[in-house]
Write a protein that holds these residues in place. Sequence first.
Motif, mmCIF file in Angstrom:
data_model
loop_
_atom_site.group_PDB
_atom_site.id
_atom_site.type_symbol
_atom_site.label_atom_id
_atom_site.label_comp_id
_atom_site.label_asym_id
_atom_site.label_seq_id
_atom_site.Cartn_x
_atom_site.Cartn_y
_atom_site.Cartn_z
ATOM 1 N N LEU A 135 29.605 87.257 11.357
ATOM 2 C CA LEU A 135 30.646 87.256 12.153
ATOM 3 C C LEU A 135 30.853 85.506 12.320
ATOM 4 N N MET A 136 30.865 84.972 11.352
ATOM 5 C CA MET A 136 30.922 83.566 11.471
ATOM 6 C C MET A 136 32.423 83.363 11.446
ATOM 7 N N THR A 137 33.328 83.950 10.968
ATOM 8 C CA THR A 137 34.747 83.593 11.065
ATOM 9 C C THR A 137 35.608 84.430 12.095
ATOM 10 N N THR A 138 36.549 84.011 12.224
ATOM 11 C CA THR A 138 37.640 84.997 13.175
ATOM 12 C C THR A 138 37.775 86.314 12.320
ATOM 13 N N MET A 139 38.346 86.133 11.173
ATOM 14 C CA MET A 139 38.522 87.206 10.262
ATOM 15 C C MET A 139 37.488 88.206 10.442
ATOM 16 N N GLN A 140 36.274 87.811 10.174
ATOM 17 C CA GLN A 140 34.908 88.713 10.224
ATOM 18 C C GLN A 140 34.956 89.386 11.744
ATOM 19 N N GLN A 141 35.441 88.776 12.584
ATOM 20 C CA GLN A 141 34.990 89.362 13.918
ATOM 21 C C GLN A 141 36.351 90.357 14.068
ATOM 22 N N ASN A 142 37.321 89.914 13.357
ATOM 23 C CA ASN A 142 38.467 91.097 13.485
ATOM 24 C C ASN A 142 38.196 92.390 12.887
ATOM 25 N N TYR A 143 37.287 92.341 11.448
ATOM 26 C CA TYR A 143 37.238 93.301 10.777
ATOM 27 C C TYR A 143 36.109 94.275 11.670
ATOM 28 N N LEU A 144 35.224 93.811 12.231
ATOM 29 C CA LEU A 144 34.155 94.428 13.214
ATOM 30 C C LEU A 144 34.969 95.164 14.333
ATOM 31 N N ASP A 145 35.830 94.421 15.103
ATOM 32 C CA ASP A 145 36.794 95.120 15.921
ATOM 33 C C ASP A 145 37.652 96.177 15.502
ATOM 34 N N ASP A 146 38.218 96.038 14.201
ATOM 35 C CA ASP A 146 38.791 97.017 13.527
ATOM 36 C C ASP A 146 37.978 98.307 13.309
ATOM 37 N N GLU A 183 34.366 107.068 5.490
ATOM 38 C CA GLU A 183 34.889 107.665 4.631
ATOM 39 C C GLU A 183 36.033 108.510 5.247
ATOM 40 N N GLU A 184 35.787 108.889 6.877
ATOM 41 C CA GLU A 184 36.811 109.857 7.636
ATOM 42 C C GLU A 184 37.096 109.524 8.792
ATOM 43 N N TYR A 185 38.225 109.312 9.364
ATOM 44 C CA TYR A 185 38.609 109.006 10.845
ATOM 45 C C TYR A 185 40.003 109.689 10.994
ATOM 46 N N ASP A 186 40.246 109.490 12.299
ATOM 47 C CA ASP A 186 41.582 110.118 12.741
ATOM 48 C C ASP A 186 42.573 109.111 12.591
ATOM 49 N N THR A 187 43.513 109.296 11.745
ATOM 50 C CA THR A 187 44.867 108.295 11.385
ATOM 51 C C THR A 187 45.939 108.572 12.537
ATOM 52 N N GLU A 188 45.842 109.814 12.938
ATOM 53 C CA GLU A 188 46.533 110.199 13.981
ATOM 54 C C GLU A 188 46.579 109.731 15.464
ATOM 55 N N SER A 189 45.605 109.180 15.711
ATOM 56 C CA SER A 189 45.399 108.805 16.815
ATOM 57 C C SER A 189 46.185 107.747 17.529
ATOM 58 N N ALA A 190 46.350 107.554 18.740
ATOM 59 C CA ALA A 190 47.255 106.521 19.334
ATOM 60 C C ALA A 190 46.723 105.189 18.981
ATOM 61 N N GLU A 191 45.329 105.042 19.206
ATOM 62 C CA GLU A 191 44.537 104.036 19.041
ATOM 63 C C GLU A 191 44.781 103.337 17.411
ATOM 64 N N TYR A 192 44.531 104.324 16.546
ATOM 65 C CA TYR A 192 44.737 103.999 14.962
ATOM 66 C C TYR A 192 46.136 103.443 14.869
ATOM 67 N N LYS A 193 47.084 104.244 15.334
ATOM 68 C CA LYS A 193 48.465 103.648 15.067
ATOM 69 C C LYS A 193 48.836 102.381 15.649
ATOM 70 N N ALA A 194 48.305 101.888 16.991
ATOM 71 C CA ALA A 194 48.666 100.796 17.591
ATOM 72 C C ALA A 194 48.063 99.601 16.880
ATOM 73 N N ARG A 195 46.620 99.914 16.422
ATOM 74 C CA ARG A 195 45.929 98.827 15.486
ATOM 75 C C ARG A 195 46.560 98.455 14.268
ATOM 76 N N LEU A 196 46.923 99.709 13.595
ATOM 77 C CA LEU A 196 47.866 99.491 12.458
ATOM 78 C C LEU A 196 49.050 98.831 12.412
ATOM 79 N N HIS A 197 49.783 98.915 13.663
ATOM 80 C CA HIS A 197 51.005 98.355 13.905
ATOM 81 C C HIS A 197 50.674 96.718 13.961
ATOM 82 N N GLU A 198 49.835 96.490 14.826
ATOM 83 C CA GLU A 198 49.293 95.123 15.195
ATOM 84 C C GLU A 198 49.038 94.410 13.840
ATOM 85 N N ILE A 199 48.019 95.120 12.947
ATOM 86 C CA ILE A 199 47.682 94.304 12.047
ATOM 87 C C ILE A 199 48.877 94.313 10.761
#
Length: 647
Positions: free
Chosen positions: A311-322, A394-410
């Motif tokens: 978690l040394m960089t901002t991008m690494q922190q973003n990966y964990l948040d994602d 390997e599996e997660y819900d790509t139809e959830s509102a949280e996923y779609k909102a984060r995908l749009h942001e990224i």
Amino acid sequence: MKNQVSVEERLRASSNVIDGDDYKKTLLTVSHLAATYLAHTLGPYAHTTILDDGQYRYSTKDGWSIANRLTFNDPLADSLFSYIKNISYTIVSKVGDGTTTAIVAADKFIQTIDQGVKLSNYRQRDVLAALNSIKDKIVDRLESSEFVHYIDPNGDFDEVRRIAYTSTNGNEKLAEMIQSIYQATKNPNIYVDFGSDLETSYEIQRGYRLDCSPKRLQAYSTSDTHEFKTGVGTTIGFFFNHNLTYMMHRGVIDSIIRYTDRLSQIRKRKYTAVVFSPYFEDTLSGQINNVINQDLQAHQAPIIMMCQVPLMTTMQQNYLDDLCTLVGAQIINAPVVEAHTRMATPGDFTEESNKEYKEKFPNLLKVTDPVEFIGGYAVPLDHVTFNQKFMLLEEYDTESAEYKARLHEIESAYKLAMNEAAHKSTFLEKSTMDASMRYIRFFGQMGIIHVGGESELERRCTKDSIDDAVLASRSAFENGFVKGMNLATIGAIEEVEKYEDLSDIEIDVLAALKKSFILTVAEVIHNKYPEYPVEGQKTWVTMDYRKQCVDIEVLIENSIKCNCGYNLVTEEFEDNDHLTVVNSISSDVEILKAIVSILGYVLTSNQMLSITKSYDRDTSRKIRQAEDYAKYNNIGHAIVDAFAHRD
């Protein structure tokens, strides 16, 4: 006195400035030599170059691999070439293709000026202004529907194969590999890394990947692959965004273990808690290892696992948040740890202190049981694979509102970074690559190419070529493609030549640019037929064993007239629906920008001050000769005078 050296000459020889004709001659010579070396890598009949790093040798046709390793022993020449190379690196970083073309075409332009073309009659500043103006006009024409074709995202991606094939100078295996990845994922962002095998291979990875390092992974592995695979309802995760120390976190770790044990008893199955943190203090690690060893001695799966996450960089922190978004986790930060401590050891805090804390963090301290409190931060980790370098959800819900909102942001951040890079002369490499890689991971399915080879040198050169092809393919997928061999650019130049509002200098700049690209095309054909002259004759001489002559002016004229491309391998013209040789539109645009940048550097400078300039040995030698001459001349005169005045 003969050979007398002036004070000015002496000081000039010792300075770190090179100016005037010496500077221009050095710069133009460096540019021409580099272009001459790299021209051999152009086109489907490119010559191979053997790279030797002192330990291994590798044969390559990749222009950037050669340019990146080309050096001059002369420090000044090497410094000048580095600038040209850095401009070309912009192309590699953005679109992966066009390095050689930019350097060669820029050199052809310089030669055109030196050979007495009308541009020599204009001020350099005016030439540069005209270059930038004409560049914008050509780019506008290139990006019009007249030249650009687009890839069908629901098609077979054969255009991607052709782009990769052209970019790699005819590597069919790699081109088909990239096409297969597009067909499987429809994701243009491909991850390229160094593999461990002799052959280059690829895999399709579905899921979210987080770089991390599980501790004592072998204790959890259930197969010969030394991976830890979770099923459903057997593993939970706790995510910390700070280092774990014994003094501050021993109670938290104890509550995590107790909560996991309680969960196992309630649900009648063995659970393992994975604790994610950037660092585990040695004393705390020792405490956790003791718990792990006790479980192993009892022939049970360990109840807890440590997983170190960078978690040394901002991008690494973003990966964990994602990842936390995908699994529905809340980060355990310092206030949460303190809240747990207040529950576990209430006697250590005053009522006033607890009241102030509740007012500051009203969402915390709603429960009194520290185990129940910390258990509220546990999330299921189902269908996750851990290995030594990363974990894959390997599996997660790509139809959830949280996923779609984060995908749009990224995705928005990725498009913004690419747009900013496209409008700058220098590439924002780090921010753009970070945004791209984050988008790749969150997209959920991506291709990974593992670069093979017999030596480190071969792997690195192969990776250079694959990176180029991947970037060129992605650029074409996102922006469209044009016919290759610079024919689209030459066609756009001819369209701009029809404009009625062009100034005299712009007309001459267009003529010089057109000639430069024609001569670059000539280099491509010259690599197939070395007997053909690159320049100097309007019509090329027909070779005895050829039935027809490859006349470059006729080739270009016919290509533009019938709006078609040209295949040098088959020596046939191809209509727009069946183009074999194609480039990303961005490649042609970036080549134009790089040429103007290189020419701007050449035209606007006339001297250089550099710490790499060595002491002028030639002038120094002359100085020593002059001083020796003066010394011995004086001695000679003294001897003559002595003899003349003898009695």
